[in-house]
Design an enzyme around this catalytic site. Sequence first.
Site, mmCIF file in Angstrom:
data_model
loop_
_atom_site.group_PDB
_atom_site.id
_atom_site.type_symbol
_atom_site.label_atom_id
_atom_site.label_comp_id
_atom_site.label_asym_id
_atom_site.label_seq_id
_atom_site.Cartn_x
_atom_site.Cartn_y
_atom_site.Cartn_z
ATOM 1 N N HIS A 88 -2.250 7.946 6.043
ATOM 2 C CA HIS A 88 -2.753 6.708 5.451
ATOM 3 C C HIS A 88 -4.124 6.401 6.052
ATOM 4 O O HIS A 88 -5.083 6.134 5.329
ATOM 5 C CB HIS A 88 -1.761 5.577 5.726
ATOM 6 C CG HIS A 88 -1.964 4.350 4.913
ATOM 7 N ND1 HIS A 88 -2.106 4.368 3.545
ATOM 8 C CD2 HIS A 88 -2.045 3.034 5.284
ATOM 9 C CE1 HIS A 88 -2.267 3.135 3.103
ATOM 10 N NE2 HIS A 88 -2.237 2.309 4.139
ATOM 11 N N HIS A 132 -10.170 2.095 1.016
ATOM 12 C CA HIS A 132 -8.737 1.830 0.839
ATOM 13 C C HIS A 132 -8.532 1.285 -0.569
ATOM 14 O O HIS A 132 -8.931 0.164 -0.884
ATOM 15 C CB HIS A 132 -8.249 0.832 1.875
ATOM 16 C CG HIS A 132 -6.762 0.707 1.930
ATOM 17 N ND1 HIS A 132 -5.926 1.264 0.988
ATOM 18 C CD2 HIS A 132 -5.941 0.095 2.831
ATOM 19 C CE1 HIS A 132 -4.667 0.986 1.295
ATOM 20 N NE2 HIS A 132 -4.663 0.278 2.409
ATOM 21 N N CYS A 140 0.798 -1.230 0.000
ATOM 22 C CA CYS A 140 0.000 0.000 0.000
ATOM 23 C C CYS A 140 0.828 1.277 0.000
ATOM 24 O O CYS A 140 0.263 2.376 0.055
ATOM 25 C CB CYS A 140 -0.973 -0.018 1.173
ATOM 26 S SG CYS A 140 -2.155 -1.377 1.050
#
Length: 387
Positions: A282, A316, A152
């Site tokens: 994040h 996400h 990620c």
Amino acid sequence: MAASRMTAVYIVSDNVVSPLGWNTRDNFAALLQGRSGVRQQHRGDWSDGPFQASMLDNQALPERFARDIGDDAAWTRFEKMVVLSVTEALRHTSVRLSDPDTVFILSTTKGNIVLLEAGDSSEPGLLLSSPARKVAAFFKNPNTPLVVSHACVSGLAAILLAKRLLETGRYRHAVVAGADEVSRFVWSGFQSFQALSDEPCRPFDSRRKGLNLGEGCATMILSVEPEHATSEPVRVLGGALSNDANHISGPSRTGAELSEAINRALDQSGLRAADVDFISAHGTATLYNDEMEAKAFDLAGLGAVPLNSLKGNFGHTLGAAGLIESVLSIHSLRENTVLPTRGFEILGVSRPVNVCAEALIKPLKICLKSASGFGGCNGAVVFGKGG
């Protein structure tokens, strides 16, 4: 002749394709309005019950592709997102992907993974290099495309790769696209970790239960020639990656390693913590990620800096997250507006970070973007407004 390591790298154009819009302008407006692409999904072939995710409409995507590009028969759903996003970004700059001085970089964690669900593991399109080559060929790029697949942090790693390639003088421009889609494979993987929330996610909130998955694509066009920009110049000032080597799927318990990446990114940018105007975190809304990030920001002296997470708006988006969120943060700099963190109400981490629950209007010049991912990877990139 090779360029100096001090060569300035500018973001001259961008685009975001998501359930909230087909371009950056519409996506930014949706965020200001507090809208979210996350909603209840019903996929009986995946799950016995509904789940929360941000997904593009399966009818709207091919219709948009047919309108803007043409026949979609030769393209997968994943590839359509990339081509649409890159096409729109190229419309707003004189940089051309067909130029030998331009490199194409694709950031993704799963690429065409849905092809695996058709039952043919030998399908060549499963290779991440396959869609990269296909998109590069469509835009007549003569160079070998590059793929960044680093969990990620892929999006931030791709931006840093582009910056470093431009600094060497090998290329003058870089087109960086980050994309991922929600699939049964992806959904079942996160479900097995018990990382998914059964309600819209709440980054950094005391009631957070986990993440929502999302899909989309963002494109960022970088250049050493600022005249290709049609908006106020924003530069990639610096960035760094680190690894905490804690666990294959669990982040550091101290935040020290992300803090190290942040400090190196600031040092490379010639800045201090006090110079950062806001943080795009994040912020996945899992118990461990948000706690780790809060500790990292505190260790880096950034606890009082306004902070947001856009996971409540986009979900996400994996390999696209770093790029989607960076693009929106760049527009936040230009608009002097810190976007709100959807779903956040009560701080639920052990360090006193300054999470924005509402839009914050103030003069902005410097943004820090962070990301973390499986395998213990961490990334930090610093963006600065002005030439």
